[in-house]
Design an enzyme around this catalytic site. Structure first.
Site, short mmCIF file in Angstrom:
data_model
loop_
_atom_site.label_atom_id
_atom_site.label_comp_id
_atom_site.label_asym_id
_atom_site.label_seq_id
_atom_site.Cartn_x
_atom_site.Cartn_y
_atom_site.Cartn_z
N GLY A 268 0.82 -1.20 0.00
CA GLY A 268 0.00 0.00 0.00
C GLY A 268 0.85 1.25 0.00
N GLY B 123 0.35 -5.20 0.70
CA GLY B 123 -0.89 -5.14 -0.05
C GLY B 123 -0.88 -5.96 -1.32
N GLU C 283 6.01 -5.85 7.68
CA GLU C 283 5.50 -4.72 8.46
C GLU C 283 6.19 -4.49 9.80
OE1 GLU C 283 2.69 -5.59 5.33
OE2 GLU C 283 3.67 -6.88 6.79
N ASP D 215 -1.04 -7.10 7.89
CA ASP D 215 -2.47 -6.82 7.77
C ASP D 215 -2.98 -7.43 6.46
OD1 ASP D 215 -1.08 -4.94 6.22
OD2 ASP D 215 -2.61 -3.41 6.46
#
Length: 357
Positions: free
Chosen positions: A73, A121, A144, A152
């Site tokens: 992302g 992402g 992350e 996530d």
């Protein structure tokens, strides 16, 4: 990489048709196809249109450019939004996580070519799909913990269901794995060399629509080979042994007793990560093991992201990674011992803002 020629339309999300295949291509190659909010929304619209199109029997997802499918992302936007408190980061994540769930329940075959860099992402728009192809260039990771965040995009669901403790190792270390390891961990299905991809996709596109769905897996198998061995072929026993514990401190202590190069590398990598992120990530993964479905994990992750923007480690991680690029974050607290239990618990409190229902 574009493997099929077609009349693509769009800007950051390109769409087209090739025979009975609906094509979706991520089109921000200069930033490794990192997802913007607009891309996520347009991706969802494209899926809606292709799912209801009677002439489309399957969807193919690829990334433009030579470097990979998607690097994740737009974390710079997330950083700036968190600083400004304008809510854009929350809106983006809400749309992204809903897209991840949408992909997982897509009713037609969802074919994705996960070549090159497929991280964060990028894993979200690929590993939740039904027909996931890796190549010799694949580098898959959920990195992350290195930016003061936690895995996530529904990754806690995927990681927690990897064999043994492979997912725990991937989530805590953030290290990239190759295509063979991605298959072993359950993030992908088939290894196809890059020089066979175009022929494979042309053959799929040439199928009549009614026959496409049932036969697509058998066609892909005609082009698969055994991929090169990866980390898991040699390190599985050590990973399962050391990462079976439910505290990061116990995992670190177990790694310290090992003699292998992989254990030493893993130990060094984990010591460079955010201590808070390590503890939150392990808790997320253990909670995910008890979850009934992907949506439950996405809901928990979304709640946790509302806390991320309140914690200094996220801003420090992004500063070190993409703002100043010194690769030398100063975590606060700097040690596992300094992370208070209530600091971890804050990521798991129930919140009014929800993704589903």
């Amino acid at each position: 990489m574009r493997y099929l020629e077609a009349d693509y339309q769009g800007e950051e999300i390109l769409t087209a048709k090739k025979g009975a295949l609906g094509l979706i291509a991520l089109n921000r190659p200069r930033v490794l196809n990192s997802l913007s909010h607009a891309m996520v929304l347009d991706f969802g619209k494209a899926l809606d249109a292709l799912e209801t199109d009677p002439q489309v029997a399957a969807v193919l997802v690829t990334g433009e450019g030579e470097r990979g499918l998607c690097a994740g992302g737009d974390i710079r936007m997330f950083y700036e939004s968190g600083k400004a408190g304008d809510g854009k980061a929350s809106a983006f994540l809400k749309a992204e996580y809903r897209l991840n769930a949408r992909i997982a329940r897509f009713t037609k075959p969802y074919v994705v070519v996960m070549d090159g860099i497929t991280m964060g992402g990028g894993v979200g728009v690929s590993s939740h799909g039904s027909h996931r192809i890796v190549t010799e260039t694949t580098k898959l990771a959920m990195p992350e913990t290195g930016i003061g965040f936690f895995p996530d995009i529904g990754a806690t669901w995927l990681l927690s269901r990897a064999p043994g403790e492979l997912g725990t190792w991937m989530g805590l270390s953030g290290e990239a794995v190759n295509g063979a390891d991605a298959i072993t961990a359950g993030f992908a299905d088939w290894f196809v060399p890059q020089d066979r991809i175009a022929a494979l996709l042309e053959r799929i596109a040439a199928l009549p629509a009614p026959a496409l769905g049932p036969t697509i897996a058998s066609i892909i198998r005609d082009y698969t080979v055994d991929g090169p061995t990866g980390i898991f072929s040699e390190g599985r026993a050590m990973i399962d042994r050391c990462f079976s514990f439910d505290t990061v401190e116990e995992i670190i202590a177990a790694l310290e007793k090992e003699q292998s190069d992989l254990a030493a590398r893993t130990l060094a990598v984990m010591r460079a990560k955010s201590p808070t992120s390590l503890k939150v990530t392990l808790r997320m993964l253990r909670e995910a093991r008890r979850s009934k479905d992907l949506e439950s994990c996405l809901e928990r992750e979304f709640s946790g992201t509302l806390q991320v923007v309140k914690v200094s480690d996220f801003y420090e991680g992004i500063r070190a990674a993409i703002i100043d690029k010194d690769r030398n974050p100063k975590w606060s607290p700097a040690t596992l011992e300094g992370v208070a239990p209530e600091s971890v618990e804050a990521f798991f409190v129930a919140r009014d803002e929800r993704l589903f229902g």
